[in-house]
Design a protein around this motif. Sequence first.
Motif, PDB file in Angstrom:
ATOM      1  N   SER A 147       0.822  -1.214   0.000  1.00  0.00           N
ATOM      2  CA  SER A 147       0.000   0.000   0.000  1.00  0.00           C
ATOM      3  C   SER A 147       0.856   1.264   0.000  1.00  0.00           C
ATOM      4  O   SER A 147       0.515   2.252  -0.649  1.00  0.00           O
ATOM      5  CB  SER A 147      -0.930  -0.009   1.218  1.00  0.00           C
ATOM      6  OG  SER A 147      -1.763   1.121   1.231  1.00  0.00           O
TER       7      SER A 147
ATOM      8  N   ASP B 230      -1.318   4.211  -9.040  1.00  0.00           N
ATOM      9  CA  ASP B 230      -2.589   4.041  -9.749  1.00  0.00           C
ATOM     10  C   ASP B 230      -2.428   3.016 -10.874  1.00  0.00           C
ATOM     11  O   ASP B 230      -1.501   3.103 -11.690  1.00  0.00           O
ATOM     12  CB  ASP B 230      -3.056   5.379 -10.341  1.00  0.00           C
ATOM     13  CG  ASP B 230      -3.756   6.252  -9.311  1.00  0.00           C
ATOM     14  OD1 ASP B 230      -4.398   5.689  -8.398  1.00  0.00           O
ATOM     15  OD2 ASP B 230      -3.653   7.479  -9.408  1.00  0.00           O
TER      16      ASP B 230
ATOM     17  N   ARG C   5     -10.694 -10.016   0.684  1.00  0.00           N
ATOM     18  CA  ARG C   5     -11.636  -8.891   0.633  1.00  0.00           C
ATOM     19  C   ARG C   5     -11.746  -8.155   1.974  1.00  0.00           C
ATOM     20  O   ARG C   5     -11.856  -6.931   2.013  1.00  0.00           O
ATOM     21  CB  ARG C   5     -13.018  -9.390   0.201  1.00  0.00           C
ATOM     22  CG  ARG C   5     -13.907  -8.272  -0.331  1.00  0.00           C
ATOM     23  CD  ARG C   5     -15.219  -8.813  -0.871  1.00  0.00           C
ATOM     24  NE  ARG C   5     -15.066  -9.764  -1.957  1.00  0.00           N
ATOM     25  CZ  ARG C   5     -14.829  -9.412  -3.228  1.00  0.00           C
ATOM     26  NH1 ARG C   5     -14.707  -8.135  -3.565  1.00  0.00           N
ATOM     27  NH2 ARG C   5     -14.719 -10.342  -4.169  1.00  0.00           N
TER      28      ARG C   5
ATOM     29  N   VAL D  10      -8.064  -5.769   1.028  1.00  0.00           N
ATOM     30  CA  VAL D  10      -8.681  -4.663   0.291  1.00  0.00           C
ATOM     31  C   VAL D  10      -8.720  -3.365   1.097  1.00  0.00           C
ATOM     32  O   VAL D  10      -8.324  -2.308   0.587  1.00  0.00           O
ATOM     33  CB  VAL D  10     -10.090  -5.056  -0.211  1.00  0.00           C
ATOM     34  CG1 VAL D  10     -10.850  -3.835  -0.725  1.00  0.00           C
ATOM     35  CG2 VAL D  10      -9.980  -6.091  -1.332  1.00  0.00           C
ATOM     36  N   PRO D  11      -9.176  -3.370   2.363  1.00  0.00           N
ATOM     37  CA  PRO D  11      -9.189  -2.108   3.110  1.00  0.00           C
ATOM     38  C   PRO D  11      -7.806  -1.473   3.279  1.00  0.00           C
ATOM     39  O   PRO D  11      -7.678  -0.244   3.249  1.00  0.00           O
ATOM     40  CB  PRO D  11      -9.776  -2.508   4.471  1.00  0.00           C
ATOM     41  CG  PRO D  11     -10.581  -3.727   4.195  1.00  0.00           C
ATOM     42  CD  PRO D  11      -9.834  -4.456   3.127  1.00  0.00           C
TER      43      PRO D  11
ATOM     44  N   GLN E  85      -7.023   0.100  -0.078  1.00  0.00           N
ATOM     45  CA  GLN E  85      -7.886   1.260  -0.319  1.00  0.00           C
ATOM     46  C   GLN E  85      -7.428   2.487   0.467  1.00  0.00           C
ATOM     47  O   GLN E  85      -7.633   3.625   0.029  1.00  0.00           O
ATOM     48  CB  GLN E  85      -9.330   0.923   0.028  1.00  0.00           C
ATOM     49  CG  GLN E  85     -10.007  -0.002  -0.976  1.00  0.00           C
ATOM     50  CD  GLN E  85     -11.404  -0.407  -0.568  1.00  0.00           C
ATOM     51  OE1 GLN E  85     -11.732  -0.409   0.622  1.00  0.00           O
ATOM     52  NE2 GLN E  85     -12.247  -0.764  -1.538  1.00  0.00           N
TER      53      GLN E  85
ATOM     54  N   LYS F  68      -5.188   4.898  -3.911  1.00  0.00           N
ATOM     55  CA  LYS F  68      -4.843   4.581  -5.301  1.00  0.00           C
ATOM     56  C   LYS F  68      -5.874   3.624  -5.908  1.00  0.00           C
ATOM     57  O   LYS F  68      -6.532   2.861  -5.216  1.00  0.00           O
ATOM     58  CB  LYS F  68      -3.456   3.928  -5.361  1.00  0.00           C
ATOM     59  CG  LYS F  68      -2.328   4.796  -4.806  1.00  0.00           C
ATOM     60  CD  LYS F  68      -2.120   6.043  -5.634  1.00  0.00           C
ATOM     61  CE  LYS F  68      -0.802   6.733  -5.312  1.00  0.00           C
ATOM     62  NZ  LYS F  68      -0.731   7.229  -3.906  1.00  0.00           N
ATOM     63  N   ARG F  69      -5.984   3.664  -7.215  1.00  0.00           N
ATOM     64  CA  ARG F  69      -6.800   2.699  -7.952  1.00  0.00           C
ATOM     65  C   ARG F  69      -5.938   1.465  -8.247  1.00  0.00           C
ATOM     66  O   ARG F  69      -4.761   1.611  -8.606  1.00  0.00           O
ATOM     67  CB  ARG F  69      -7.286   3.294  -9.267  1.00  0.00           C
ATOM     68  CG  ARG F  69      -8.272   4.463  -9.112  1.00  0.00           C
ATOM     69  CD  ARG F  69      -8.668   5.027 -10.476  1.00  0.00           C
ATOM     70  NE  ARG F  69      -7.543   5.716 -11.129  1.00  0.00           N
ATOM     71  CZ  ARG F  69      -6.797   5.203 -12.088  1.00  0.00           C
ATOM     72  NH1 ARG F  69      -7.056   3.974 -12.560  1.00  0.00           N
ATOM     73  NH2 ARG F  69      -5.810   5.894 -12.615  1.00  0.00           N
TER      74      ARG F  69
ATOM     75  N   ASP G 166     -11.181  -9.508  -8.783  1.00  0.00           N
ATOM     76  CA  ASP G 166     -12.196  -8.666  -8.142  1.00  0.00           C
ATOM     77  C   ASP G 166     -13.123  -8.047  -9.187  1.00  0.00           C
ATOM     78  O   ASP G 166     -14.280  -7.757  -8.903  1.00  0.00           O
ATOM     79  CB  ASP G 166     -11.495  -7.575  -7.318  1.00  0.00           C
ATOM     80  CG  ASP G 166     -12.454  -6.801  -6.457  1.00  0.00           C
ATOM     81  OD1 ASP G 166     -13.431  -7.394  -5.975  1.00  0.00           O
ATOM     82  OD2 ASP G 166     -12.237  -5.586  -6.259  1.00  0.00           O
TER      83      ASP G 166
END
Length: 451
Positions: A112, A117, A133, A137-138, A141, A145-146, A175
């Motif tokens: 992370s 991006d 997930r 994921v968190p 996120q 960034k994408r 995903d």
Amino acid sequence: MRIGIDEEVCVLGLGYVGLTLAVAMADAGFRVQGIEIREQVLSLLAEGKAHFFEPGLENRLARVIRSGHFTARKTIPENYNGTVFIVTVGTPLGADGHSRLDMVESVAREVSSRLKDGDLLIMRSTVKLGTTRKIVVPILQASGKRFDLAFCPERTLEGKALTELRQLPQIVGGDTEAASIRASQLFNRLTPTVVRVSDIETAEMIKLIDNASRDVAFAYANEVARACDAVGISAVEVIQAGKLGYPRTNLPMPGPVGGPCLEKDPHILAEGLAERGMAPAITLAARRLNEDQPSEVVRFLKELAGSLDGFPARPTIALLGIAFKGRPATDDLRGTMARPVLDALRQAFPQARLRGYDAVVAPAEIERFGLEPAPTLEAAMDGASLALILNNHPAFSAADPELLVQPMTRPAILYDFWNTFYEHRFHMPEGTRYIALGSHGKPVLPESISS
């Protein structure tokens, strides 16, 4: 989805799964940055050496290092320009029996901090259902960034990893459809067959079910062995004769069931399902049966030894085959059933001298395991009252059982978890006995033994 081909890949975790994948990808033309926190592993890699045995690995490792396609370091470089991150860290069971996810969380945070991006993260570590997930994921996120995300489980067999990485179908669960296509394109450069599944959770489940189903099959074979021991017939004969030319029976042979996957993945599956209110009864029963086998066998051996006139109070016991399996050969001690066998032997024979031999595992590792290392198979047998064949390495099947027991004291017991010599016609020397798993009541052509 990033347009073009992802050429630069970061593999986080250079254990068995990570290093074999990194070398295979580098050999296929990717530029691979490996990340590993263990200094000892990094030092060996700097010398072009792997920290475990795998056929063909060191030659390829040296080649991809020379070509500049593979480098290894402790953390992701701040200016890293690669577009793909693959997480391959371990997920062992903790002391509480639950899967540890601290390493997954740690590397997710590291990724992370370096995420750009449009980057792709691929989860390859075996995890509890929903981990990708709910946990990964968190964390990603939070970077703002994408990113694309996929779960692509590792499925290789130790001893054949480099071959299977180029041949086995690769499961891909994205995903999004774009992430799934992108991960599929990546792995298509390694293997000709990619199987895309509906989502991340399906891919997570496939990995766990693959290993749990094998554990169940082996457990049933071990239950057959227990039944045949009780009846006094041979489990091997029951299994082999029963399936010969008969397509609806395909039982494996009985034997110890462990290793870095089977000893933990059924528990990880059950843990994830428990959070959803479901208990996989067959999976858990099979795992318990396989885990109980070492202590059951040692109890049998303790009773047998106690019935033999002259069996010493302080016996020398030889454990033959310390790695979790012998075919294909490996030096991997993770999840080896030699550990619970050793623990049970220490309880049953507290004054015993415990000796170990393995055709691949280094003597220093055998010593750290808690055994006196023997340099050769013959040296391991010398003066032993009890010897146990614990894996199926070819060194054991190549031996002559009648000669193998010659250096043992009398009375002597050779116990075989793998039915290594079932096909042989042999007569054990006087005062010795050969017994195999699933044939406790029917040893193979023994001569007399004091009792």
